[in-house]
Motif scaffolding. Structure first.
Motif, PDB file in Angstrom:
ATOM      1  N   VAL A 302       0.878  -1.176   0.000  1.00  0.00           N
ATOM      2  CA  VAL A 302       0.000   0.000   0.000  1.00  0.00           C
ATOM      3  C   VAL A 302       0.911   1.219   0.000  1.00  0.00           C
ATOM      4  O   VAL A 302       1.915   1.251   0.706  1.00  0.00           O
ATOM      5  CB  VAL A 302      -0.886   0.036   1.268  1.00  0.00           C
ATOM      6  CG1 VAL A 302      -1.728   1.313   1.291  1.00  0.00           C
ATOM      7  CG2 VAL A 302      -1.786  -1.189   1.339  1.00  0.00           C
ATOM      8  N   THR A 303       0.566   2.211  -0.795  1.00  0.00           N
ATOM      9  CA  THR A 303       1.398   3.420  -0.827  1.00  0.00           C
ATOM     10  C   THR A 303       0.536   4.613  -1.238  1.00  0.00           C
ATOM     11  O   THR A 303      -0.585   4.442  -1.711  1.00  0.00           O
ATOM     12  CB  THR A 303       2.587   3.213  -1.798  1.00  0.00           C
ATOM     13  OG1 THR A 303       3.471   4.318  -1.720  1.00  0.00           O
ATOM     14  CG2 THR A 303       2.113   3.035  -3.240  1.00  0.00           C
ATOM     15  N   ASN A 304       1.064   5.806  -1.031  1.00  0.00           N
ATOM     16  CA  ASN A 304       0.373   7.014  -1.505  1.00  0.00           C
ATOM     17  C   ASN A 304       0.862   7.352  -2.916  1.00  0.00           C
ATOM     18  O   ASN A 304       1.686   6.637  -3.481  1.00  0.00           O
ATOM     19  CB  ASN A 304       0.646   8.188  -0.552  1.00  0.00           C
ATOM     20  CG  ASN A 304      -0.318   8.188   0.626  1.00  0.00           C
ATOM     21  OD1 ASN A 304      -0.806   7.147   1.037  1.00  0.00           O
ATOM     22  ND2 ASN A 304      -0.593   9.362   1.173  1.00  0.00           N
ATOM     23  N   TYR A 340       0.496  12.971  -2.516  1.00  0.00           N
ATOM     24  CA  TYR A 340       1.413  13.278  -1.426  1.00  0.00           C
ATOM     25  C   TYR A 340       0.835  12.944  -0.055  1.00  0.00           C
ATOM     26  O   TYR A 340      -0.072  12.119   0.063  1.00  0.00           O
ATOM     27  CB  TYR A 340       1.885  14.732  -1.538  1.00  0.00           C
ATOM     28  CG  TYR A 340       3.339  14.925  -1.131  1.00  0.00           C
ATOM     29  CD1 TYR A 340       4.342  14.028  -1.502  1.00  0.00           C
ATOM     30  CD2 TYR A 340       3.710  16.012  -0.349  1.00  0.00           C
ATOM     31  CE1 TYR A 340       5.665  14.223  -1.118  1.00  0.00           C
ATOM     32  CE2 TYR A 340       5.040  16.210   0.039  1.00  0.00           C
ATOM     33  CZ  TYR A 340       6.007  15.316  -0.350  1.00  0.00           C
ATOM     34  OH  TYR A 340       7.299  15.515   0.046  1.00  0.00           O
ATOM     35  N   SER A 341       1.304  13.589   0.999  1.00  0.00           N
ATOM     36  CA  SER A 341       1.100  13.096   2.364  1.00  0.00           C
ATOM     37  C   SER A 341      -0.355  12.916   2.777  1.00  0.00           C
ATOM     38  O   SER A 341      -0.708  11.920   3.382  1.00  0.00           O
ATOM     39  CB  SER A 341       1.796  14.033   3.355  1.00  0.00           C
ATOM     40  OG  SER A 341       3.161  14.112   3.042  1.00  0.00           O
ATOM     41  N   TYR A 342      -1.208  13.883   2.457  1.00  0.00           N
ATOM     42  CA  TYR A 342      -2.627  13.773   2.808  1.00  0.00           C
ATOM     43  C   TYR A 342      -3.449  13.242   1.627  1.00  0.00           C
ATOM     44  O   TYR A 342      -4.673  13.359   1.610  1.00  0.00           O
ATOM     45  CB  TYR A 342      -3.171  15.137   3.246  1.00  0.00           C
ATOM     46  CG  TYR A 342      -3.027  15.437   4.735  1.00  0.00           C
ATOM     47  CD1 TYR A 342      -2.993  14.427   5.684  1.00  0.00           C
ATOM     48  CD2 TYR A 342      -2.963  16.764   5.178  1.00  0.00           C
ATOM     49  CE1 TYR A 342      -2.887  14.719   7.042  1.00  0.00           C
ATOM     50  CE2 TYR A 342      -2.853  17.069   6.534  1.00  0.00           C
ATOM     51  CZ  TYR A 342      -2.815  16.039   7.469  1.00  0.00           C
ATOM     52  OH  TYR A 342      -2.723  16.310   8.803  1.00  0.00           O
ATOM     53  N   GLY A 343      -2.781  12.677   0.651  1.00  0.00           N
ATOM     54  CA  GLY A 343      -3.465  12.291  -0.586  1.00  0.00           C
ATOM     55  C   GLY A 343      -4.096  10.914  -0.546  1.00  0.00           C
ATOM     56  O   GLY A 343      -4.247  10.297   0.516  1.00  0.00           O
ATOM     57  N   ASP A 344      -4.465  10.420  -1.729  1.00  0.00           N
ATOM     58  CA  ASP A 344      -5.114   9.126  -1.875  1.00  0.00           C
ATOM     59  C   ASP A 344      -4.087   8.002  -1.878  1.00  0.00           C
ATOM     60  O   ASP A 344      -2.882   8.245  -1.786  1.00  0.00           O
ATOM     61  CB  ASP A 344      -5.943   9.126  -3.170  1.00  0.00           C
ATOM     62  CG  ASP A 344      -7.126  10.103  -3.102  1.00  0.00           C
ATOM     63  OD1 ASP A 344      -7.824  10.094  -2.069  1.00  0.00           O
ATOM     64  OD2 ASP A 344      -7.338  10.863  -4.069  1.00  0.00           O
TER      65      ASP A 344
END
Length: 349
Positions: A302-304, A340-344
């Motif tokens: 799992v990754t952003n 990025y950090s707050y992304g999907d």
């Protein structure tokens, strides 16, 4: 593979300034490496891709409030100090970044807080932007650390231009964060809600916790075209016996073993035995994963969504295949996924 292979145009409006309303309701793009297919889901749909005795590897590092604002002696100039790592507990020495860097010299003193009870003296210019500070504080080490916490701010990434808000303290932290030491969140883990974790647990998924204290090295730009010449900053990792047992059992049973995030992936790939199993480890890693690379432990991740030319994008490309990842990123831009950090999020199976 060269640096230029990882460039793409990312519209600035796709950089996520805020987290999704509910942790597990961000969007999820699912990449199937074998079938070369792309699906569009919500993060809570992740559960349908896992079965009993599959393994999820979580990074349980905890972000500390690493951003402080102080005033320079005499001039009173406002200086941002970003705590990177503690060098010496007894002497209260820290490696930090300062901004604006040009104003800070060895011997300068900085004062923090309205009462100015916390003072720091610059004792070394370690790099062009970095400094070593000695904190001066009348009190025990515990009191000193709690003062840092009181004065510090959640270290949101620089791309987020807004002020830190109260909800960031909670949302820029995974719900399984335990071991304090990171200056940035392991962002793939931010999508897990208590409810989703419980549902996964009921389904029989086994969780293995490892620790990698995320430093800024993860986000340092790559400045060489030849990737083999890029050096990652070292980050501290811990892989305990319980995690080793859960993960190796999953591998031996040929189960889905999923690294939640690039930090979890770097941790496990830093301690592989000659037989392709995970070893216990407590130490530092500066492992840089880029294509071509053979992964030993996880067969799923799992990754952003990452920024162009970042080391994180390079790792994902090594795992899912460069062309497939770049095609998926174009699809993500077209479908207006948040980056990025707050992304999907993305699930690669």
């Amino acid at each position: 593979m060269k640096l230029s292979n990882f460039g793409f145009d990312l519209p600035t409006e796709l950089l996520a300034e805020y987290p999704s309303e509910n942790r597990d309701e961000s969007r999820l793009m699912v990449l199937n490496r074998k079938e070369q297919t792309i699906e569009h889901k919500l993060f809570k749909d992740l559960i349908s891709y896992f079965d009993e005795d599959d393994v999820m590897i979580l990074n349980n590092t905890k972000v500390f409030p690493a951003r402080l604002y102080g005033n320079k002696e005499k001039t009173g100039a406002r200086i941002e100090v970003f705590l990177l790592r503690e060098l010496n507990e007894e002497q209260r020495l820290w490696d930090v970044l300062v901004d604006p860097a040009r104003k800070i010299r060895i011997g300068n003193k900085l004062y923090f807080g309205d009462d100015e009870t916390l003072v720091a003296e610059v004792i070394d210019n370690t790099t062009s932007r970095g400094r070593t500070l000695r904190f001066l504080y009348d009190g025990s080490y515990q009191e000193f650390r709690s003062k840092l916490r009181e004065l510090g701010e959640t270290p949101l990434p620089k791309y987020i231009k807004r002020d830190v808000e109260p909800e960031d303290e909670d949302r820029y932290q995974t719900i399984f964060a335990k071991n304090e030491g990171a200056v940035a969140a392991p962002t793939a883990g931010l999508h897990f809600s208590k409810h989703l974790l419980k549902r996964l647990e009921i389904k029989g998924i086994n969780f293995a916790e490892v620790t990698l204290h995320v430093g800024l090295g993860t986000f340092n730009p790559v400045e060489v075209e030849d990737l083999s010449k890029h050096k990652m900053d070292s980050e501290e990792i811990v892989i305990g016996p319980e995690a080793v047992d859960i993960i190796n059992t999953g591998i031996q049973r040929k189960k889905r073993v999923c690294a939640v995030g690039t930090t979890a992936m770097r941790t496990i790939e830093s301690s592989v035995s000659s037989s392709g199993l995970l070893n216990e480890m407590e130490g530092w890693t500066n492992k840089f994963i880029f294509p071509p690379y053979d992964f030993s432990i996880a067969n799923c991740m799992v990754t952003n969504f990452h920024t162009p030319k970042s080391t994180l994008l390079m790792m994902i490309s090594a795992f899912a295949g460069h062309d497939f990842v770049m095609e998926a990123y174009q699809e993500a831009i077209k479908e207006k996924y948040k980056f990025y950090s707050y992304g999907d999020a993305m699930l690669i199976i």
